[in-house]
Design an enzyme around this catalytic site. Structure first.
Site, PDB file in Angstrom:
ATOM      1  N   LYS A   1       0.822  -1.229   0.000  1.00 40.16           N
ATOM      2  CA  LYS A   1       0.000   0.000   0.000  1.00 40.16           C
ATOM      3  C   LYS A   1       0.853   1.275   0.000  1.00 40.16           C
ATOM      4  O   LYS A   1       0.414   2.312  -0.478  1.00 40.16           O
ATOM      5  CB  LYS A   1      -0.937   0.019   1.214  1.00 40.16           C
ATOM      6  CG  LYS A   1      -2.134  -0.895   1.060  1.00 40.16           C
ATOM      7  CD  LYS A   1      -3.078  -0.701   2.237  1.00 40.16           C
ATOM      8  CE  LYS A   1      -4.355  -1.466   2.032  1.00 40.16           C
ATOM      9  NZ  LYS A   1      -5.380  -1.128   3.025  1.00 40.16           N
TER      10      LYS A   1
ATOM     11  N   GLY B   1      -5.080   0.799  18.254  1.00 39.97           N
ATOM     12  CA  GLY B   1      -4.146   0.322  17.227  1.00 39.97           C
ATOM     13  C   GLY B   1      -3.652   1.466  16.374  1.00 39.97           C
ATOM     14  O   GLY B   1      -4.379   2.454  16.159  1.00 39.97           O
TER      15      GLY B   1
ATOM     16  N   GLY C   1      -1.802   1.062  13.157  1.00 41.29           N
ATOM     17  CA  GLY C   1      -1.210   0.456  11.959  1.00 41.29           C
ATOM     18  C   GLY C   1      -1.700   1.139  10.697  1.00 41.29           C
ATOM     19  O   GLY C   1      -2.103   2.311  10.724  1.00 41.29           O
TER      20      GLY C   1
ATOM     21  N   LYS D   1       2.724  10.607  22.883  1.00 33.16           N
ATOM     22  CA  LYS D   1       1.491  11.137  22.291  1.00 33.16           C
ATOM     23  C   LYS D   1       0.345  10.112  22.287  1.00 33.16           C
ATOM     24  O   LYS D   1      -0.747  10.399  21.809  1.00 33.16           O
ATOM     25  CB  LYS D   1       1.765  11.556  20.839  1.00 33.16           C
ATOM     26  CG  LYS D   1       2.610  12.806  20.761  1.00 33.16           C
ATOM     27  CD  LYS D   1       2.691  13.277  19.340  1.00 33.16           C
ATOM     28  CE  LYS D   1       3.584  14.494  19.223  1.00 33.16           C
ATOM     29  NZ  LYS D   1       4.101  14.678  17.890  1.00 33.16           N
TER      30      LYS D   1
ATOM     31  N   LEU E   1     -13.286  -2.253  12.627  1.00 38.37           N
ATOM     32  CA  LEU E   1     -12.946  -2.380  11.211  1.00 38.37           C
ATOM     33  C   LEU E   1     -12.991  -3.841  10.760  1.00 38.37           C
ATOM     34  O   LEU E   1     -13.109  -4.134   9.576  1.00 38.37           O
ATOM     35  CB  LEU E   1     -11.541  -1.797  10.934  1.00 38.37           C
ATOM     36  CG  LEU E   1     -11.537  -0.362  10.404  1.00 38.37           C
ATOM     37  CD1 LEU E   1     -12.176   0.597  11.370  1.00 38.37           C
ATOM     38  CD2 LEU E   1     -10.135   0.093  10.047  1.00 38.37           C
TER      39      LEU E   1
ATOM     40  N   TYR F   1     -14.547  -7.313   9.894  1.00 37.88           N
ATOM     41  CA  TYR F   1     -15.873  -7.624   9.336  1.00 37.88           C
ATOM     42  C   TYR F   1     -16.187  -9.112   9.364  1.00 37.88           C
ATOM     43  O   TYR F   1     -17.293  -9.515   9.022  1.00 37.88           O
ATOM     44  CB  TYR F   1     -15.969  -7.094   7.893  1.00 37.88           C
ATOM     45  CG  TYR F   1     -14.805  -7.522   7.038  1.00 37.88           C
ATOM     46  CD1 TYR F   1     -13.661  -6.744   6.960  1.00 37.88           C
ATOM     47  CD2 TYR F   1     -14.835  -8.721   6.330  1.00 37.88           C
ATOM     48  CE1 TYR F   1     -12.571  -7.145   6.209  1.00 37.88           C
ATOM     49  CE2 TYR F   1     -13.756  -9.116   5.569  1.00 37.88           C
ATOM     50  CZ  TYR F   1     -12.631  -8.326   5.509  1.00 37.88           C
ATOM     51  OH  TYR F   1     -11.547  -8.735   4.757  1.00 37.88           O
TER      52      TYR F   1
ATOM     53  N   GLY G   1     -17.113  -3.711  10.212  1.00 35.96           N
ATOM     54  CA  GLY G   1     -16.430  -3.118   9.066  1.00 35.96           C
ATOM     55  C   GLY G   1     -16.995  -3.485   7.704  1.00 35.96           C
ATOM     56  O   GLY G   1     -16.418  -3.107   6.675  1.00 35.96           O
TER      57      GLY G   1
END
Ligand code: NAP
Length: 259
Positions: A65, A140, A142, A169, A219, A221, A242
């Protein structure tokens, strides 16, 4: 025949292949095919394009990606900001156009990259948001989380991130206490925890402090109701998996490829 496909590696189960082949059958689209195109190295992409001139569009998955962006002629502002492309439109110039653009050869193609996860997440989240401002907790940090951050910023939703590798942060899972849960009414799972077959797994947060005012978005599914969502629903929270995001991004890809 127009060809579409998914590049990534390894390609095991693919929602996209099933989705588009079902769509072609349902909608009587007989001149299109969608195939899995495993590419171990993204450097194999130019060879694939040369060998398959009928390719009109690609989806991109792990691990390409980010790396694929090096090969693209154009990248949408969203994909640039998210720093990930999951959809490529292959634009073919006709020989006359190519000649006037100074290109030699008729097989010159242009590659335009998009991030349609952003669209899928935004459009599936918006109808669920309450009118009053709420804060979000993103579990998460990622690849998929980056599309989520982009949308939350766009919608002016303040958010905190929970990571196993917490920095100054971010929050660690140990820091997610009852106050943190009470302050963040939208909790989004962007980890793969709970995905089939490991369906009992879920992020380690104190679920007992969730209420009917919370919205839990997963997210993941598959399965439709993950352990994360089950625990939220048990406390009266609104839950969302998701699947709609996935379908919306698939339809957006189709629109991009055909416009
Ligand atoms: N519905 C859709 O349309 C859609 C679209 C894209 C992705 N997804 C799904 O979203 C999930 C995440 O995708 P991704 O590509 O971002 O995956 P990923 O990069 O493998 O994982 C995302 C993050 O989850 C956290 N994580 C991973 N394993 C964990 C564990 N055992 N315990 C706690 N945290 C863990 C890590 O964050 P930290 O290291 O910061 O803790 C990791 O960076 C996948 O299940 C994918 O199928 C769905």
């Amino acid at each position: 025949m127009k060809k579409f496909g998914l590049i990534g590696y390894p390609l095991k189960h693919s929602f996209s292949k099933q989705y588009y082949n079902d769509k072609f059958e349902k909608e009587g689209i007989t001149d299109c095919v969608y195939e899995l195109l495993p590419l171990q190295q993204i450097s194999e992409l130019p060879g694939l394009l040369k060998a398959s001139p009928e390719l009109c569009g690609l989806n991109v998955t792990i691990p390409h990606k980010i790396g694929v962006m090096f090969y693209l002629d154009k990248i949408s502002p969203e994909a640039k900001e998210v720093d990930a492309v999951n959809c490529i439109k292959i634009i073919k110039r006709n020989p006359v156009e190519s000649f006037f653009c100074g290109e030699v050869g008729v097989d010159k193609v242009q590659l335009a990259g998009f991030n349609t996860d952003v669209y899928g997440f935004e459009e599936s989240l918006k109808p669920l948001l309450p009118k009053r401002p709420i804060k979000a907790l993103v579990l998460g940090d990622g690849g998929a989380a980056r599309a989520v951050f982009y949308v939350l910023k766009k919608l002016h939703i303040d958010f905190s991130v929970v990571s196993r590798r917490a920095t100054s942060k971010q929050l660690s899972y140990e820091q997610v206490n009852p106050e943190v849960i009470a302050q963040h009414l939208l909790i989004i799972n962007t980890t793969p925890l709970g995905t089939f077959p490991d369906v009992e797994a879920c992020p380690q947060i104190p679920y007992e402090y969730l209420s009917k005012d919370h919205l839990l978005y997963d997210l993941v599914y598959n399965p439709a109701e993950t352990a994360f969502l089950k625990r939220g629903a048990a406390r009266g929270a609104t839950v969302k998996n998701g699947m709609e995001m996935l379908v919306l991004q698939a339809e957006k890809n189709w629109e991009i490829w055909n416009n």
